[in-house]
Design a protein around this motif. Structure first.
Motif, short mmCIF file in Angstrom:
data_model
loop_
_atom_site.label_atom_id
_atom_site.label_comp_id
_atom_site.label_asym_id
_atom_site.label_seq_id
_atom_site.Cartn_x
_atom_site.Cartn_y
_atom_site.Cartn_z
N GLU A 117 3.69 -19.38 1.56
CA GLU A 117 3.59 -19.87 2.94
C GLU A 117 4.89 -20.49 3.43
O GLU A 117 5.15 -20.51 4.62
N ASP A 118 5.69 -20.99 2.51
CA ASP A 118 6.97 -21.58 2.89
C ASP A 118 8.05 -20.54 3.15
O ASP A 118 9.10 -20.84 3.69
N ALA A 119 7.80 -19.32 2.73
CA ALA A 119 8.81 -18.28 2.91
C ALA A 119 8.90 -17.91 4.40
O ALA A 119 8.00 -18.18 5.18
N ASP A 120 10.01 -17.31 4.77
CA ASP A 120 10.20 -16.92 6.17
C ASP A 120 9.40 -15.67 6.52
O ASP A 120 9.12 -15.42 7.68
N ALA A 121 9.06 -14.90 5.52
CA ALA A 121 8.21 -13.72 5.73
C ALA A 121 7.55 -13.39 4.40
O ALA A 121 8.05 -13.76 3.34
N VAL A 122 6.42 -12.72 4.49
CA VAL A 122 5.71 -12.31 3.29
C VAL A 122 5.50 -10.80 3.36
O VAL A 122 5.08 -10.27 4.39
N ALA A 123 5.82 -10.12 2.29
CA ALA A 123 5.61 -8.67 2.25
C ALA A 123 4.53 -8.36 1.21
O ALA A 123 4.66 -8.74 0.04
N LEU A 124 3.49 -7.71 1.67
CA LEU A 124 2.42 -7.29 0.75
C LEU A 124 2.70 -5.86 0.32
O LEU A 124 2.87 -4.96 1.14
N MET A 125 2.79 -5.67 -0.98
CA MET A 125 3.07 -4.35 -1.49
C MET A 125 1.80 -3.76 -2.08
O MET A 125 1.09 -4.41 -2.85
N VAL A 126 1.51 -2.51 -1.70
CA VAL A 126 0.29 -1.85 -2.16
C VAL A 126 0.66 -0.49 -2.77
O VAL A 126 1.44 0.27 -2.17
N ASP A 127 0.13 -0.23 -3.93
CA ASP A 127 0.30 1.07 -4.57
C ASP A 127 -0.57 2.07 -3.80
O ASP A 127 -1.80 2.01 -3.87
N ALA A 128 0.07 2.97 -3.08
CA ALA A 128 -0.68 3.87 -2.19
C ALA A 128 -1.56 4.83 -2.97
O ALA A 128 -2.56 5.32 -2.47
N ASP A 145 5.76 9.08 -2.87
CA ASP A 145 6.07 10.36 -3.53
C ASP A 145 4.86 10.95 -4.24
O ASP A 145 4.87 12.13 -4.61
N LEU A 146 3.81 10.15 -4.43
CA LEU A 146 2.64 10.62 -5.16
C LEU A 146 1.45 10.91 -4.26
O LEU A 146 0.42 11.37 -4.74
N VAL A 147 1.59 10.64 -2.98
CA VAL A 147 0.40 10.61 -2.12
C VAL A 147 0.60 11.46 -0.87
O VAL A 147 1.66 11.40 -0.24
N PRO A 148 -0.41 12.27 -0.50
CA PRO A 148 -0.26 13.06 0.73
C PRO A 148 -0.29 12.16 1.98
O PRO A 148 -0.90 11.10 1.97
N ARG A 149 0.39 12.60 2.99
CA ARG A 149 0.58 11.83 4.21
C ARG A 149 -0.74 11.35 4.85
O ARG A 149 -0.84 10.21 5.31
N GLU A 150 -1.75 12.22 4.84
CA GLU A 150 -3.02 11.84 5.48
C GLU A 150 -3.59 10.58 4.82
O GLU A 150 -4.13 9.70 5.50
N LYS A 151 -3.47 10.55 3.50
CA LYS A 151 -4.02 9.40 2.79
C LYS A 151 -3.28 8.11 3.18
O LYS A 151 -3.88 7.04 3.28
N VAL A 183 7.16 3.65 1.62
CA VAL A 183 8.37 3.81 0.80
C VAL A 183 8.06 4.41 -0.57
O VAL A 183 6.92 4.45 -1.01
N SER A 184 9.11 4.90 -1.18
CA SER A 184 9.07 5.12 -2.61
C SER A 184 10.17 4.26 -3.20
O SER A 184 11.36 4.60 -3.09
N ALA A 185 9.77 3.13 -3.76
CA ALA A 185 10.75 2.21 -4.32
C ALA A 185 11.53 2.89 -5.43
O ALA A 185 12.74 2.71 -5.57
N LEU A 186 10.82 3.71 -6.18
CA LEU A 186 11.44 4.40 -7.31
C LEU A 186 12.56 5.32 -6.86
O LEU A 186 13.59 5.43 -7.51
N LYS A 187 12.37 5.98 -5.73
CA LYS A 187 13.37 6.92 -5.24
C LYS A 187 14.25 6.33 -4.15
O LYS A 187 14.99 7.06 -3.48
N SER A 188 14.11 5.03 -3.93
CA SER A 188 14.84 4.34 -2.86
C SER A 188 14.64 5.01 -1.51
O SER A 188 15.53 5.03 -0.68
N ASP A 189 13.46 5.54 -1.32
CA ASP A 189 13.15 6.23 -0.07
C ASP A 189 12.51 5.25 0.90
O ASP A 189 11.47 4.66 0.59
N GLY A 190 13.14 5.04 2.04
CA GLY A 190 12.57 4.15 3.06
C GLY A 190 12.92 2.68 2.91
O GLY A 190 12.50 1.85 3.71
#
Ligand code: GDP
Ligand code: MG
Length: 309
Positions: free
Chosen positions: A93-104, A134-140, A160-167
């Protein structure tokens, strides 16, 4: 103009948080996931970037301090654990922003739901990062985006794909615009070095707790005081283990110094594997009774700043 601030990365284990931090920082810093967590905001990486000249804060140079909020999803039973989880949330809560990361690929599990419930109460701007595209179809991805945004609103959803530095460039630009204008929190030339120092301290602290967890209170902390690159490609690291009482110092040292030797040997081994070169590690044990009031303590755990009150 410069900007600087904290962005907390939250998400279920294996969502890809460490991978993202490594990609954002551009060097491998966030490789360990310590088993023991004691700090409220743990710096896991520092990313420097220039904001594009068009958008908000155009042309500014930004320092984004990425922090982990450990222990956040555990159902805490013991009082101390509860206090630590509460403190971790306070960190978010003290951070300036919070990013929630979800395995798609995995989608929304129980842990992510629990985090979202809590995020609803936080005032900091929220970002959603769907990872492993990289593992998931766009519709999903689109279904998942609307599902998650239905649970709580996000300023923006990144795929994003963190692994491929995509996005991830877009993610960094958003983080950079989310932190306030102001001076850098860490000297720019140290920003790259600091995560390594913190990481090295974390490795030793982990050994202290693994080897002494029954006997030592959570307050013990490790600080990397010196980091010297040597000509022969080895590195010389000096660290201080801070404890609160003489009795604890004796415990850390062990009979005839055997315990500290063990701690040092394991930590040195881990560090040399991690850094892929020889490490000379020197450990000191110091009684720092007024630890909690000492600014050095905050520095040791990666809080080298004046806390907001
Ligand atoms: P953390 O527990 O949230 O820090 O997750 P990690 O960063 O340790 O990643 C967990 C696992 O997911 C590792 O095996 C990563 O290599 C993998 N991973 C992370 N990001 C991606 C991605 O974008 N695509 C794929 N396919 N795997 C990923
Ligand atoms: Mg991790």
């Amino acid at each position: 103009m410069t900007r600087a601030g904290f962005v907390a990365i939250v998400g279920a284990p294996n969502a890809g948080k460490s991978t993202l931090v490594n990609a954002l920082v551009g060097s491998k810093v966030s490789i360990v996931s310590p088993k023991v967590q004691t700090t409220r905001m743990r710096v896991i990486g520092i990313a420097m970037t220039d904001l594009p000249h068009d958008g908000k804060g155009g042309g500014d140079r930004a320092q984004v301090v990425l922090v982990d909020t450990p222990g956040i999803f555990r159902v805490a039973k013991r009082r101390l654990e509860r206090a630590m989880v509460a403190a971790a949330w306070q960190g978010a809560e003290d951070a300036d922003a919070v990013a929630l990361m979800v395995d798609a690929e995995r989608g929304v599990g129980e842990e992510t739901r629990a985090i979202i419930e809590r995020l609803k109460q936080s005032k900091a701007p929220r970002f959603l990062i769907l990872n492993k595209i990289d593992l998931v179809p766009r519709e999903k991805l689109l279904v998942l985006t609307s599902e998650l945004n239905g649970l709580v609103s996000f300023e923006h959803t990144f795929m994003v794909s963190a692994l491929k530095s995509d996005g991830i460039a877009d993610v960094l630009a958003a983080f950079a615009s989310a932190v306030p204008a102001g001076p850098f929190l860490y000297p720019e030339d140290q920003a790259a070095d600091l995560p390594m120092r913190l990481l090295a301290a974390e490795v030793t602290r982990e050994q202290v707790f693994l080897q002494l967890h029954q006997e030592l209170p959570y307050e013990a902390a490790v600080e990397t005081e010196k980091w010297e690159e040597r000509g022969d490609s080895s590195v010389r690291i000096e660290q201080t283990i801070h404890v609160q009482r003489d009795g604890q110092r004796a415990i850390v040292l062990g009979k005839g110094g055997t315990r500290i030797k063990q701690i040092g040997a394991r930590a040195r081994h881990e560090l040399s594997v991690m850094l892929e070169r020889p490490v000379h590690l020197f450990l000191h044990v110091k009684v720092s009774a007024r630890w909690a009031d000492d600014p050095a303590h905050y520095r040791a755990i990666g809080l080298d700043y004046e806390p907001k009150s």
